[in-house]
Scaffold this active site. Sequence first.
Site, PDB file in Angstrom:
ATOM      1  N   LYS A 209      37.807  49.059  35.468  1.00  0.00           N
ATOM      2  CA  LYS A 209      36.830  48.786  34.412  1.00  0.00           C
ATOM      3  C   LYS A 209      35.891  49.976  34.238  1.00  0.00           C
ATOM      4  CE  LYS A 209      33.171  45.516  33.238  1.00  0.00           C
ATOM      5  NZ  LYS A 209      32.507  44.250  33.566  1.00  0.00           N
ATOM      6  N   GLU A 215      38.049  54.063  45.492  1.00  0.00           N
ATOM      7  CA  GLU A 215      39.423  53.809  45.937  1.00  0.00           C
ATOM      8  C   GLU A 215      40.415  54.146  44.830  1.00  0.00           C
ATOM      9  OE1 GLU A 215      36.863  51.782  46.225  1.00  0.00           O
ATOM     10  OE2 GLU A 215      36.859  50.786  48.191  1.00  0.00           O
ATOM     11  N   GLY A 270      35.179  42.016  36.222  1.00  0.00           N
ATOM     12  CA  GLY A 270      36.412  42.457  36.881  1.00  0.00           C
ATOM     13  C   GLY A 270      37.263  41.298  37.373  1.00  0.00           C
ATOM     14  N   ARG A 271      36.624  40.309  37.996  1.00  0.00           N
ATOM     15  CA  ARG A 271      37.388  39.190  38.582  1.00  0.00           C
ATOM     16  C   ARG A 271      37.814  38.176  37.532  1.00  0.00           C
ATOM     17  NH1 ARG A 271      32.257  39.685  40.201  1.00  0.00           N
ATOM     18  NH2 ARG A 271      30.749  38.019  39.837  1.00  0.00           N
ATOM     19  N   GLU A 356      33.065  36.455  45.178  1.00  0.00           N
ATOM     20  CA  GLU A 356      32.240  37.474  44.527  1.00  0.00           C
ATOM     21  C   GLU A 356      31.343  36.797  43.478  1.00  0.00           C
ATOM     22  OE1 GLU A 356      33.507  41.929  44.238  1.00  0.00           O
ATOM     23  OE2 GLU A 356      33.870  41.085  42.253  1.00  0.00           O
ATOM     24  N   HIS A 387      52.509  25.581  60.089  1.00  0.00           N
ATOM     25  CA  HIS A 387      52.906  26.019  61.429  1.00  0.00           C
ATOM     26  C   HIS A 387      51.944  27.065  61.958  1.00  0.00           C
ATOM     27  CE1 HIS A 387      56.668  23.769  61.337  1.00  0.00           C
ATOM     28  NE2 HIS A 387      56.577  23.964  60.026  1.00  0.00           N
ATOM     29  N   LYS A 507      28.987  50.553  49.483  1.00  0.00           N
ATOM     30  CA  LYS A 507      29.549  51.680  48.720  1.00  0.00           C
ATOM     31  C   LYS A 507      28.689  52.920  48.884  1.00  0.00           C
ATOM     32  CE  LYS A 507      31.415  49.395  44.580  1.00  0.00           C
ATOM     33  NZ  LYS A 507      31.212  49.304  43.136  1.00  0.00           N
TER      34      LYS A 507
END
Length: 544
Positions: A209, A215, A270-271, A356, A387, A507
């Site tokens: 965005k 990253e 973003g999410r 978030e 399991h 950050k």
Amino acid sequence: MTTPAPLTERPAWAALRAHHAEVGGRHLRELFADDPDRGTRLTLEAAGIYLDYSKNRITDETLRLLLQLAEESGLRERIDAMFAGEKINTTEDRAVLHVALRAPSGTRITVDGVDVVPAVHEVLGRMAEFAERIRSGRWIGHTGKPIRTIVNIGIGGSDLGPVMAYEALRHYSHRDLTFRFVSNVDGTDFAEATRDLDPAETLFIVSSKTFTTLETMTNAQTARDWLLDALGDRSAVAKHFAAVSTNADAVSEFGIDVMNMFGFWDWVGGRYSMDSAIGLSTMIAIGPDAFGELLAGFHELDEHFRTAPFEANLPVLLGLLTVWYADFFDAQTQAVLPYDQYLKRFPAYLQQLTMESNGKHVTLAGETVDYATGPVYWGEPGTNGQHSFYQLIHQGTLLIPVDFLGFAQSLNPLGEHHDLLTANVFAQGEALAFGKTAEQVRDEGTDADLVPHRVFEGNRPSNTLLLDRLTPHALGTLVALYEHSVFTQGTIWSVNSFDQWGVELGKVLAKKVAGELSAADDPDLAHDSSTNALITRYRAARRS
Ligand code: F6P
């Protein structure tokens, strides 16, 4: 917009406290015994989703009070404000309009007086053209070969949506194309994703965005180096890179042809962006028509959320139940357990969406809350989880509300597999709710000293969501269901579900530490003694 009273001063809140003291201990065995129709009565169906919420620790009065709480919290007004494009993300002064991303052409949704729907469809049209060129082999790489592999580079919402949707809809994907997803700044992620790829046949989609995320920009630069090392010529970038961003300047500065850039807007979080241009890899995988079905699923659920009365509103109900357990039973987590292998990344996707959004400790007015907000969401596909961690859900000391997701039809019908899978969904819900008493265990002839170990208390709540088939449309409805459940929760808690200031501090510090790790001479370290020692040790060990 009217500001509701602080949560704990709303009349329904106090009523729910008193009500919880009265009914909180009642057992689901008792609630079912008292009402033979409970299993059909406490159900809801909309947009192709059948929700059985009967195995929750609630009575009709609980529901009445939770619905009253929704009213007192201004949920109706806030839903209307979101759909009207009001700037309800007040800390960032932005509208919250992921619902506009799936609004059919011709709908009018305005931000600052401008109808945003035409721009949404303009981008969708360009994406479709681009996707078709790749899918048909008409998009030719720098050396004349068609593109065979698409690598999405992004992180957070620019990765989790694309990778979740690709996995979820793999059944519908173009099987001659390979899709990879690189997110972590750990070089291993890039190295492993590309080690067997031919650069001449690879297209990178840099999804960000902001187009500034450390990253993603680090991985994008590594991708460009990897490509140019192999193909030599800088002009190759135009044929092998596309970008999805709101930041056109940064995209062209990076060297990506603006013809290969697909935009979105600051009113898409973003999410909440997997159905914007961030879904470009999804569209290439499943094709524009199937992507349209995905959007139609989102939209159907949006309309349900916007128009259905709260008592018959799936996301409102799910959101209120989450509040009920988080605030009145002190449940700190919520498990989402999909009984479909294709949904293996759905819990990871939901983690960003939910945590978030509602991992907040101050209200919209900036007051520190005196109640619990967003729980930890987690999960794994069933039956694998059974399991692994289900033991704790069944017999541990924590109360963990569960959402089971199942489908009536398999996309890969093989022998008895699907009936066995689905039998496990239903059996787990039954076991959690009703358990097994000491008397039942004894009647099975169990040794007295083993009886306590084999007792299942039960009374562990769950929702079961049953859909017919995992289609693009169904995936859209499921994602929108959780988006609006998060909205409902955030409204009750009076938090801003649309900012994420909590990711900033780490950050900023990482930037500073990165400089210190790579400094030529030993830097002056002014952190705490622990961080200083770790930096010093890393620098020494890295050199040895
Ligand atoms: O983690 C913080 C965050 O801003 C997320 O909200 C977002 O999805 C992610 O980083 C990636 O941001 P961008 O798409 O700008 O690279």
